[in-house]
Design an enzyme around this catalytic site. Structure first.
Site, PDB file in Angstrom:
ATOM      1  N   SER A 213      18.606  -5.465  -4.215  1.00 51.81           N
ATOM      2  CA  SER A 213      18.163  -6.229  -3.124  1.00 51.81           C
ATOM      3  C   SER A 213      18.293  -5.321  -1.955  1.00 51.81           C
ATOM      4  O   SER A 213      18.962  -4.376  -1.622  1.00 51.81           O
ATOM      5  CB  SER A 213      18.868  -7.805  -3.036  1.00 51.81           C
ATOM      6  OG  SER A 213      18.218  -8.339  -1.759  1.00 51.81           O
TER       7      SER A 213
ATOM      8  N   TYR B  88      25.908 -13.376  -1.881  1.00 52.14           N
ATOM      9  CA  TYR B  88      24.545 -12.574  -2.235  1.00 52.14           C
ATOM     10  C   TYR B  88      24.745 -11.037  -1.724  1.00 52.14           C
ATOM     11  O   TYR B  88      24.493 -10.172  -2.560  1.00 52.14           O
ATOM     12  CB  TYR B  88      23.479 -13.361  -1.733  1.00 52.14           C
ATOM     13  CG  TYR B  88      22.152 -12.719  -2.273  1.00 52.14           C
ATOM     14  CD1 TYR B  88      21.542 -13.282  -3.540  1.00 52.14           C
ATOM     15  CD2 TYR B  88      21.238 -11.940  -1.501  1.00 52.14           C
ATOM     16  CE1 TYR B  88      20.441 -12.591  -3.998  1.00 52.14           C
ATOM     17  CE2 TYR B  88      20.104 -11.554  -2.136  1.00 52.14           C
ATOM     18  CZ  TYR B  88      19.704 -11.831  -3.226  1.00 52.14           C
ATOM     19  OH  TYR B  88      18.743 -11.362  -3.615  1.00 52.14           O
TER      20      TYR B  88
END
Length: 297
Positions: A139, A152
């Protein structure tokens, strides 16, 4: 031009979002698919849509290595082997380090890091045999920290470096490894966060330039399919994310912090307050699937 026809791809997180749409796109290219997700009903529906000769659906938790090995073995038995792996399964938690539910934080790390390891570990012998390609979904969060999303961000940074190590280990075996880095994509993960938390929407609003914008799934799917065909080392969606990767040292410096720091005293307490009212540190969808993982039917 590289062709995907008659290749076999294993896709985790295949029931919804990027995983499902990439699977559909790969099927149109003539790829056979081993579809893995914990969410059994939409997974089975996708496999039925694609056809029994094209797709095998296996409901499994990526955190369970024996279950992943069984899924891989089933796929190899059906299609003969695995050429491509898209390690896409991932979840997120909400809340500050002080307030986030520790069990949820652990679950995010387990899914996003251990889940990738289990996926690769189970599939790797067949991928080596076929001199295949593995695309690990990281990401933008691997480069750019976001308050309230520590699990995350940490896990996506972790799988990026996992991909870097794996690439070195398997190159001499003819296997290529890539990592994918996306900004906010209009997937269930982002949709759920937007629905659950006004604080998340406020965070997006104060992020600089394009960093707070949400992109559609289509360009991401196109980029993933292209990467799987060309065995790319890096995938950036949108392309400007590459700049954040190249400038990671600046993004995480005091200079990079300046844009976000003034907003943290307002947004982070609001997020914690909203999480407390929700009674959960992740989406309702993830809570339901965690119950399945703990007590499989």
């Amino acid at each position: 031009m590289p062709t995907l026809r008659n290749k076999v791809a294993l896709v985790t997180g295949a029931a919804r979002g990027i995983g499902a749409e990439t699977s559909r796109a790969l099927a149109r290219k003539g790829v056979k698919l081993i579809l893995i997700d914990l969410d059994a009903e939409p997974l089975k529906a996708l496999a039925a849509e694609l056809g029994d000769d094209v797709a095998l659906a296996v409901a499994a938790d990526v955190c369970d290595l024996p279950a992943m090995q069984k899924a891989v073995d089933s796929g190899v038995a059906k299609f003969g082997g695995i050429d491509l792996v898209l390690a896409n399964a991932g979840i997120a938690s909400y809340g500050s380090v002080m307030q986030v539910d520790p069990a949820t934080f652990k679950r995010v790390v387990d899914v996003n890091i251990l889940g990738v390891f289990h996926t690769v570990r189970a599939a790797l012998p067949s991928v080596i045999e076929r001199k295949g390609y593995i695309l690990i979904v990281s990401s933008l969060a691997a480069f750019a920290p976001a308050p309230g999303l520590a699990a995350y961000c940490a896990s996506k940074a972790g799988v990026e470096h996992f991909a870097n190590v794996l690439r070195l280990e398997v190159a001499h075996r003819g296997v290529a490894v890539g990592s994918a880095h996306m900004s906010w994509i209009d997937t269930p993960l982002v949709q759920d966060a937007k629905t659950d938390l006004t604080a998340f929407n406020q965070l997006l609003a104060v992020l600089p330039g394009p960093v707070g914008k949400t992109s559609s799934v289509g360009p991401c799917v196109d980029a993933f399919v292209d990467a799987l065909a060309k065995r790319k080392r890096r995938v950036y969606v949108p392309r400007w994310v590459a700049l954040a990767g190249w400038l990671k040292a600046v993004v995480t410096s005091r200079v990079g912090d300046r844009n976000t720091l003034p907003h943290v005293p307002r947004i982070l307490p609001l997020m914690d307050e909203e999480v407390a009212k929700l009674g959960r540190s992740t989406s309702a969808r993830n809570v339901a699937l965690d119950d399945v993982a703990v007590d499989p039917k």
